[in-house]
Design an enzyme around this catalytic site. Structure first.
Site, short mmCIF file in Angstrom:
data_model
loop_
_atom_site.label_atom_id
_atom_site.label_comp_id
_atom_site.label_asym_id
_atom_site.label_seq_id
_atom_site.Cartn_x
_atom_site.Cartn_y
_atom_site.Cartn_z
N GLY A 144 17.50 10.13 0.55
CA GLY A 144 17.02 10.81 -0.65
C GLY A 144 16.01 11.89 -0.32
N ARG A 183 2.99 -2.63 -1.28
CA ARG A 183 3.64 -1.39 -1.70
C ARG A 183 3.22 -1.12 -3.14
NH1 ARG A 183 9.43 -3.75 -1.52
NH2 ARG A 183 8.15 -5.47 -2.21
N GLU A 184 2.79 0.11 -3.41
CA GLU A 184 2.45 0.45 -4.79
C GLU A 184 3.69 0.25 -5.65
OE1 GLU A 184 0.46 4.23 -5.40
OE2 GLU A 184 -0.83 3.79 -3.69
N GLU A 234 -3.76 -4.10 5.08
CA GLU A 234 -3.03 -4.38 3.85
C GLU A 234 -1.63 -3.77 3.94
OE1 GLU A 234 -3.76 -6.23 1.01
OE2 GLU A 234 -1.64 -5.76 0.94
N CYS A 268 0.03 6.85 1.87
CA CYS A 268 -0.07 6.14 3.15
C CYS A 268 0.81 6.67 4.27
CB CYS A 268 0.21 4.67 2.93
SG CYS A 268 -1.07 3.89 1.94
N VAL A 270 -5.57 -0.63 -3.87
CA VAL A 270 -5.65 -1.83 -3.03
C VAL A 270 -6.77 -2.77 -3.51
CG1 VAL A 270 -6.24 -2.64 -0.70
CG2 VAL A 270 -4.61 -0.78 -0.99
N LYS A 324 -1.01 -2.08 11.65
CA LYS A 324 -0.87 -1.35 10.37
C LYS A 324 -0.25 0.04 10.58
CE LYS A 324 -1.15 -0.01 6.24
NZ LYS A 324 -0.18 -0.46 5.26
N1 LIG Z 1 -2.34 2.56 -1.82
C1 LIG Z 1 -1.55 1.84 -1.03
O1 LIG Z 1 -0.37 1.64 -1.29
C2 LIG Z 1 -2.12 1.23 0.23
C3 LIG Z 1 -1.40 0.22 0.90
C4 LIG Z 1 -1.94 -0.33 2.06
C5 LIG Z 1 -3.14 0.13 2.55
N2 LIG Z 1 -3.80 1.13 1.89
C6 LIG Z 1 -5.10 1.57 2.43
O2 LIG Z 1 -6.12 0.98 1.64
C7 LIG Z 1 -7.23 1.87 1.51
C8 LIG Z 1 -7.53 2.12 0.04
O3 LIG Z 1 -6.41 2.80 -0.53
P1 LIG Z 1 -6.28 3.00 -2.11
O4 LIG Z 1 -4.94 3.58 -2.33
O5 LIG Z 1 -6.66 1.75 -2.81
O6 LIG Z 1 -7.42 4.10 -2.35
P2 LIG Z 1 -7.99 4.62 -3.74
O7 LIG Z 1 -8.39 6.02 -3.52
O8 LIG Z 1 -7.03 4.29 -4.84
O9 LIG Z 1 -9.28 3.73 -4.00
C9 LIG Z 1 -10.44 3.82 -3.24
C10 LIG Z 1 -11.63 3.47 -4.14
O10 LIG Z 1 -12.77 3.34 -3.32
C11 LIG Z 1 -13.89 3.91 -4.00
N3 LIG Z 1 -14.92 4.23 -3.01
C12 LIG Z 1 -14.87 5.16 -2.03
N4 LIG Z 1 -15.99 5.10 -1.28
C13 LIG Z 1 -16.75 4.12 -1.79
C14 LIG Z 1 -18.02 3.58 -1.45
N5 LIG Z 1 -18.70 4.03 -0.38
N6 LIG Z 1 -18.50 2.61 -2.21
C15 LIG Z 1 -17.82 2.12 -3.26
N7 LIG Z 1 -16.62 2.58 -3.63
C16 LIG Z 1 -16.08 3.56 -2.90
C17 LIG Z 1 -13.30 5.11 -4.71
O11 LIG Z 1 -14.12 5.53 -5.78
C18 LIG Z 1 -11.95 4.55 -5.16
O12 LIG Z 1 -12.03 3.97 -6.44
C19 LIG Z 1 -6.83 3.12 2.31
O13 LIG Z 1 -7.35 3.02 3.60
C20 LIG Z 1 -5.33 3.06 2.33
O14 LIG Z 1 -4.79 3.73 3.45
C21 LIG Z 1 -3.34 1.66 0.74
#
Ligand SMILES: NC(=O)c1ccc[n+]([C@@H]2O[C@H](COP(=O)([O-])OP(=O)(O)OC[C@H]3O[C@@H](n4cnc5c(N)ncnc54)[C@H](O)[C@@H]3O)[C@@H](O)[C@H]2O)c1
Length: 451
Positions: A273, A156-157, A153, A280, A11, A224
């Site tokens: 499927g 979608r990945e 957010e 998420c 994200v 969300k």
């Molecule tokens: N991945 C998705 O498709 C998606 C979609 C919508 C919402 N979200 C939400 O967004 C958030 C992030 O998801 P993501 O998939 O990007 O996670 P991720 O694990 O890919 O990335 C998180 C990043 O944050 C860093 N981090 C953690 N704690 C930290 C800190 N204190 N200081 C600095 N950096 C720090 C980690 O090192 C990591 O690089 C989550 O809450 C998730 O539920 C994700």
């Protein structure tokens, strides 16, 4: 606008490059030094379609660093750190709270940035972050109150950039007018669609302006969780009907088409499927159930959504047992590892559940995925499986092949020739994307889901 984004994951990174592309100056901070070093060298630690290309285009508008590089002139700080699932289903706020502590210790008194929570967090978390930052400021003798807005957010990945540039809506949860206005300004090029689309991501024909929804932090946070629970429920619903379709001799693809054309229902997320995976849906549905429980409120739809999803993964094993009779000693090949196409993400991926079950049952497992194999070797080094270099090598000596991820390139593989390399021509189409008739004409025993 000078924007700091905390967290360079799926994200944070996508949001950073998109905001830089539409004209802001973005500094992205991560606590993972290896991640930061790789980004500083222009390589990205994740696979997300188009992000690397766009990073090359935005040049100096984006920079990366650890907390030491925090820029106290930031207008806005966006928290996009992970919120993984705890054992009890609750969201783990350790990373969000750690980021809040850091911000409380580091932001300057002269220019308090608007803090924006983009991570998916329990209802009340904007207030929690506000109180952590406020407490830290108080300890530093600063009398000002921080402002924390919620901005969930929905990307979608796999198509994360597309979703960021062309969203259905942008949701802002705040009661502070300044925060609302500054966020409206940040997103203006997207809300008004005034940016020039990247060459590889043209504006969809007929795309209308996204809605800008302003509400309270609590409503934004619940939007969300409710959105993800609904989408997961829609997939579980069609999978439940797929089980019935199989039993009565109907074809779930035709059934889904027939019901999805009803505008009140809609076609997206009606693909039967192996069910959903990823970081998420599972954790967010669990979190919704967990919070409801805190209010002594039962959420049977949420519980059934998860139960059906797990059942879908087990269905594959049942289908293999029914066609092979004995799994022990057979060689099974998985086409696809990532939880969906366009990403290397393996979090809660059906592939890993299926691999573990097959190994438990004594099968030899071969896998092939165009991008997720490195991540799999790194994340699950203990898995005793064979990584094939291409689909042909995968097919060699198989008793059955299971399509797990619907990568485009899997649709038109030379299955006829691959079948000649297999010991038994059994194919389980876990995503209902292959041409059943063609495969059957090539001598395959084709087994779909709900068909
Ligand atoms: N991945 C998705 O498709 C998606 C979609 C919508 C919402 N979200 C939400 O967004 C958030 C992030 O998801 P993501 O998939 O990007 O996670 P991720 O694990 O890919 O990335 C998180 C990043 O944050 C860093 N981090 C953690 N704690 C930290 C800190 N204190 N200081 C600095 N950096 C720090 C980690 O090192 C990591 O690089 C989550 O809450 C998730 O539920 C994700």
């Amino acid at each position: 606008m000078l924007i700091t984004i905390i967290g360079c994951g799926y994200v944070g990174l996508t949001t950073s490059v998109a905001l830089a592309y539409i004209g802001h100056t973005v500094h992205c901070i991560d606590q993972n030094e290896e991640r930061v070093a790789s980004l500083q060298q222009g390589t990205i630690p994740i696979h997300e379609t188009g992000v690397l290309e766009l990073l090359g285009e935005v040049g100096k508008s984006i920079s990366f660093g650890t907390w030491n590089s925090f820029n106290s002139n930031s207008d806005v700080v966006i928290i996009a750190v992970g919120t993984p699932r705890k054992e009890n289903g609750d969201a783990d706020l350790t990373y969000v709270e750690a980021a809040a502590q850091k911000l409380g210790a580091i932001i300057s008194e002269e220019k308090l940035p608007v803090i924006v929570n983009k991570s998916t967090v329990p209802i009340g978390s904007a207030r929690r972050v506000e109180s952590i930052v406020g407490h830290c400021l108080h300890e530093r003798g600063i009398k000002k109150q921080p402002v924390v807005a919620s901005n969930p957010e929905f990307l979608r990945e796999g198509v994360a950039l597309f979703d960021t540039f062309y969203p259905d809506r942008i949701v802002i949860g705040t009661t502070d007018l300044y925060a609302e206005n500054i966020l409206r300004e940040i997103y203006a090029p997207i809300l008004e669609q005034t940016f020039t689309p990247p060459d590889f991501l043209p504006r969809p024909v007929g795309f209308t302006f996204p809605a800008f929804i302003t509400t309270t932090p609590a409503s934004a946070e619940l939007i969300k969780y409710a959105a993800n629970t609904f989408l997961a429920m829609k997939i579980s619903f069609i999978n439940e009907v797929a089980g019935l379709a199989e039993r009565v001799g109907a074809d779930i693809k035709e059934v889904a088409h027939g019901i999805g054309l009803d505008k009140r229902i809609g076609l997206p997320y009606l693909n039967a499927g192996l069910g959903w995976g990823g970081s998420c849906f599972g954790k967010d549905v669990q979190a919704l159930i967990h919070y409801a429980r805190q209010y002594d409120y039962d959420t049977p739809l949420g519980r059934a959504t998860i139960q059906i999803n797990l059942r879908q993964r087990e269905e594959v094993i049942k289908k293999l047992q029914s066609s092979l009779k004995i799994i022990r000693g057979s060689t099974i090949g998985l086409l696809g590892l990532s939880f969906k196409p366009g990403t290397d993400d393996l979090r809660d991926a059906p592939s890993i559940t299926i691999i573990n079950r097959l190994l438990e049952l004594g099968a030899h497992v071969k896998v092939y995925d165009p991008v997720a194999m490195n991540n799999c070797q790194k994340t699950y080094p203990e898995l005793d499986i064979h990584y094939a270099r291409n689909p042909q090598e995968l097919a060699n000596g198989l008793d059955a092949m299971v399509l797990v991820t619907e990568w485009d390139e899997f649709i038109d593989l030379p299955y006829g020739r691959m079948g000649e390399l297999m010991r038994q021509k059994i194919i389980i189409d876990g995503r209902n994307v292959l041409d059943k008739q063609l495969l059957e004409s090539e001598g395959f025993n084709y087994i779909g889901i709900g068909r």
